[in-house]
Design an enzyme around this catalytic site. Sequence first.
Site, short mmCIF file in Angstrom:
data_model
loop_
_atom_site.label_atom_id
_atom_site.label_comp_id
_atom_site.label_asym_id
_atom_site.label_seq_id
_atom_site.Cartn_x
_atom_site.Cartn_y
_atom_site.Cartn_z
N GLY A 13 0.81 -1.22 0.00
CA GLY A 13 0.00 0.00 0.00
C GLY A 13 0.85 1.27 0.00
O GLY A 13 2.08 1.23 -0.13
N ILE A 15 1.58 3.83 2.33
CA ILE A 15 2.60 4.11 3.35
C ILE A 15 3.55 2.90 3.46
O ILE A 15 4.76 3.05 3.64
CB ILE A 15 1.95 4.44 4.71
N SER A 127 -3.83 6.46 14.08
CA SER A 127 -4.21 7.64 13.31
C SER A 127 -4.58 8.78 14.25
O SER A 127 -5.06 8.55 15.36
CB SER A 127 -5.44 7.27 12.47
N TYR A 151 -14.42 3.66 11.43
CA TYR A 151 -12.98 3.53 11.13
C TYR A 151 -12.16 3.96 12.35
O TYR A 151 -11.28 3.23 12.82
CB TYR A 151 -12.60 4.39 9.91
N LYS A 155 -9.64 1.78 15.17
CA LYS A 155 -8.26 2.11 15.61
C LYS A 155 -8.21 2.22 17.14
O LYS A 155 -7.25 1.76 17.77
CB LYS A 155 -7.79 3.42 14.97
N TYR A 185 -0.58 8.72 12.84
CA TYR A 185 -0.23 9.58 11.71
C TYR A 185 -1.23 10.72 11.62
O TYR A 185 -2.43 10.52 11.79
CB TYR A 185 -0.29 8.86 10.37
N PHE A 186 -0.72 11.88 11.20
CA PHE A 186 -1.62 12.98 10.87
C PHE A 186 -1.99 12.83 9.38
O PHE A 186 -2.53 11.80 9.02
CB PHE A 186 -1.01 14.30 11.35
P1 NAD Z 1 -3.40 1.47 1.78
O1 NAD Z 1 -4.80 1.05 1.53
O2 NAD Z 1 -2.64 2.05 0.64
O3 NAD Z 1 -2.56 0.25 2.39
C1 NAD Z 1 -3.15 -0.77 3.15
C2 NAD Z 1 -2.73 -2.09 2.54
O4 NAD Z 1 -3.26 -3.18 3.30
C3 NAD Z 1 -3.25 -2.28 1.10
O5 NAD Z 1 -2.17 -2.65 0.28
C4 NAD Z 1 -4.30 -3.38 1.22
O6 NAD Z 1 -4.36 -4.17 0.04
C5 NAD Z 1 -3.79 -4.15 2.42
N1 NAD Z 1 -4.80 -4.89 3.19
C6 NAD Z 1 -5.99 -4.42 3.66
N2 NAD Z 1 -6.61 -5.37 4.40
C7 NAD Z 1 -5.78 -6.44 4.40
C8 NAD Z 1 -5.85 -7.73 5.00
N3 NAD Z 1 -6.89 -8.08 5.75
N4 NAD Z 1 -4.83 -8.59 4.79
C9 NAD Z 1 -3.78 -8.25 4.02
N5 NAD Z 1 -3.66 -7.04 3.44
C10 NAD Z 1 -4.64 -6.15 3.63
O7 NAD Z 1 -3.43 2.51 2.99
P2 NAD Z 1 -2.27 3.40 3.61
O8 NAD Z 1 -2.64 4.82 3.38
O9 NAD Z 1 -0.94 2.93 3.20
O10 NAD Z 1 -2.52 3.12 5.16
C11 NAD Z 1 -1.81 2.13 5.88
C12 NAD Z 1 -2.29 2.12 7.31
O11 NAD Z 1 -2.15 3.41 7.88
C13 NAD Z 1 -3.77 1.75 7.47
O12 NAD Z 1 -3.90 0.92 8.62
C14 NAD Z 1 -4.45 3.08 7.71
O13 NAD Z 1 -5.62 2.94 8.50
C15 NAD Z 1 -3.37 3.84 8.47
N6 NAD Z 1 -3.48 5.29 8.33
C16 NAD Z 1 -3.53 5.87 7.08
C17 NAD Z 1 -3.67 7.24 6.96
C18 NAD Z 1 -3.78 7.89 5.59
O14 NAD Z 1 -4.35 8.98 5.50
N7 NAD Z 1 -3.27 7.29 4.52
C19 NAD Z 1 -3.71 8.05 8.09
C20 NAD Z 1 -3.64 7.44 9.36
C21 NAD Z 1 -3.53 6.05 9.45
C1 WQD Z 2 -8.24 17.24 4.67
C2 WQD Z 2 -8.90 18.61 4.53
C3 WQD Z 2 -11.28 18.48 4.21
C4 WQD Z 2 -11.12 16.53 0.29
C5 WQD Z 2 -8.81 11.71 6.95
C6 WQD Z 2 -9.30 10.73 7.99
C7 WQD Z 2 -8.22 10.48 9.00
C8 WQD Z 2 -6.91 10.09 8.34
C9 WQD Z 2 -6.53 11.02 7.24
C10 WQD Z 2 -6.69 7.71 8.27
C11 WQD Z 2 -10.23 18.73 5.29
C12 WQD Z 2 -10.61 19.06 2.99
C13 WQD Z 2 -10.77 17.12 1.48
C14 WQD Z 2 -11.77 17.33 -0.70
C15 WQD Z 2 -11.63 19.23 0.76
N1 WQD Z 2 -6.98 8.81 7.71
N2 WQD Z 2 -11.01 18.44 1.71
N3 WQD Z 2 -11.99 18.65 -0.43
O1 WQD Z 2 -10.41 14.40 6.87
O2 WQD Z 2 -8.25 15.34 7.82
O3 WQD Z 2 -8.52 12.92 7.60
O4 WQD Z 2 -7.63 11.19 6.34
O5 WQD Z 2 -6.48 7.51 9.42
O6 WQD Z 2 -8.70 9.48 9.82
O7 WQD Z 2 -10.44 11.27 8.62
O8 WQD Z 2 -8.23 14.25 5.56
O9 WQD Z 2 -7.58 14.61 3.23
O10 WQD Z 2 -9.97 13.94 3.75
O11 WQD Z 2 -9.18 16.22 4.35
O12 WQD Z 2 -11.84 20.42 0.96
O13 WQD Z 2 -12.14 16.85 -1.80
O14 WQD Z 2 -9.23 18.81 3.15
O15 WQD Z 2 -12.50 19.11 4.45
O16 WQD Z 2 -10.31 20.03 5.75
P1 WQD Z 2 -8.95 14.31 7.02
P2 WQD Z 2 -8.75 14.68 4.15
#
Ligand code: NAD
Ligand code: WQD
Length: 347
Positions: A13, A15, A127, A151, A155, A185-186
């Site tokens: 994925g 990250i 998160s 979601y 977490k 993560y932010f």
């Molecule tokens: P992503 O969807 O790109 O990566 C997640 C990966 O996990 C994918 O490759 C998916 O195929 C795999 N996957 C999902 N369920 C699975 C399972 N049951 N078994 C095996 N593989 C599985 O997402 P990402 O943005 O890289 O996020 C990674 C982690 O970080 C997630 O847990 C997400 O909740 C957390 N996170 C992401 C963000 C963000 O904004 N991207 C922010 C905070 C936390």
């Molecule tokens: C950022 C800002 C929107 C899309 C989410 C999850 C959080 C974490 C990260 C996993 C906000 C604005 C967005 C658009 C917009 N994920 N926006 N137009 O909501 O801070 O966080 O992703 O853990 O849990 O809630 O991120 O990128 O969706 O939004 O104006 O089409 O951009 O309103 O102010 P968010 P985001």
Amino acid sequence: MNNSTILVTGGAGYIGSHTCIELLNANYTVLVIDNLDNSSEESLKRVEKITGKAVSFIKGDVRDKALMDRIFSENTIAATIHFAGLKAVGESCAMPLEYYDNNVNSTLVLCQAMEKANSKNLVFSSSATVYGDPEILPLTEDMPLSATNPYGRSKLIIEEMLRDLPESDKLKNSTNPWSVALLRYFNPVGAHESGTIGEDPSDIPNNLMPFITQTAVGRRKELSIFGSDYDTVDGTGVRDYIHVVDLARGHLKAVQKLLSKDSINGVQAYNLGTGNGISVLQMVKAFAEVNRVDVPYKLVDRRPGDVAACYADATRAKEELDWEAVMSLEDMVKDSWNWQSQNPEGY
Ligand code: NAD
Ligand code: WQD
């Protein structure tokens, strides 16, 4: 030199793939398990090309108990980074059971396999969403936790579940107790500087940056900016955007901490953010100016569930993990565009 094996769940994925690069560059052996539900194996091929090193890949589901037991019995895993899970807030409201199954159950099965193999070093993808609607900013790790959607609740449940593990170690007088880093993560954005790996959402993007890049590349007509009447610098929402390469390096630092003499005793949470709040309009402006590309947008109503502002105090990560974000807003917008413009349709 070290060649300890790190198991990376969800490593194909967004990250995870960036983290694999940092681990390989630090000479760890990397074993990825991913069911490819939200990714492509191509990302790992590109990781191999970037690093010149091999990644072992198992296509499978972390909820598969027999598979996880086999992985831990066939390999000596020094530490596990658990990225695998579902992450779309809106989707989680429509299908909460899938989210609890994928996120909570995968962690449960993983931890059972880890305990059985006595391999108890874990880095978990948490998160900033666990802070709910924050009252005080910047956010420190000991501020109150809450969830506003399934979601986020998944977490929170996982964090709570993981906190019980060191308690059980105490009761058992375990000689090899759990060491767990909860990385909160932010808002991750950006991509590897090569532009060959990056964020590739399979549906219409929910997150701001992929929506901006897909608009700039012509896949979307215009960006809707959700809310322009917040009590913020310009009325639009403020977030702590962090470059994914900084974030990946945070995982490397967490693994190094877990494997050091000064390991984490039990469970510790760390905010991974820059500490800087950036508004939506500031982000759109920076993207357009740095990349000299147009991002058409319109101001629309607030998105339900959004908070006005959210940003981190990342002091603990600096003090205890020797980590801090170093990449700039310019790096974030430049690298996001470098990836999207080279890969207009993603992988
Ligand atoms: P992503 O969807 O790109 O990566 C997640 C990966 O996990 C994918 O490759 C998916 O195929 C795999 N996957 C999902 N369920 C699975 C399972 N049951 N078994 C095996 N593989 C599985 O997402 P990402 O943005 O890289 O996020 C990674 C982690 O970080 C997630 O847990 C997400 O909740 C957390 N996170 C992401 C963000 C963000 O904004 N991207 C922010 C905070 C936390
Ligand atoms: C950022 C800002 C929107 C899309 C989410 C999850 C959080 C974490 C990260 C996993 C906000 C604005 C967005 C658009 C917009 N994920 N926006 N137009 O909501 O801070 O966080 O992703 O853990 O849990 O809630 O991120 O990128 O969706 O939004 O104006 O089409 O951009 O309103 O102010 P968010 P985001």
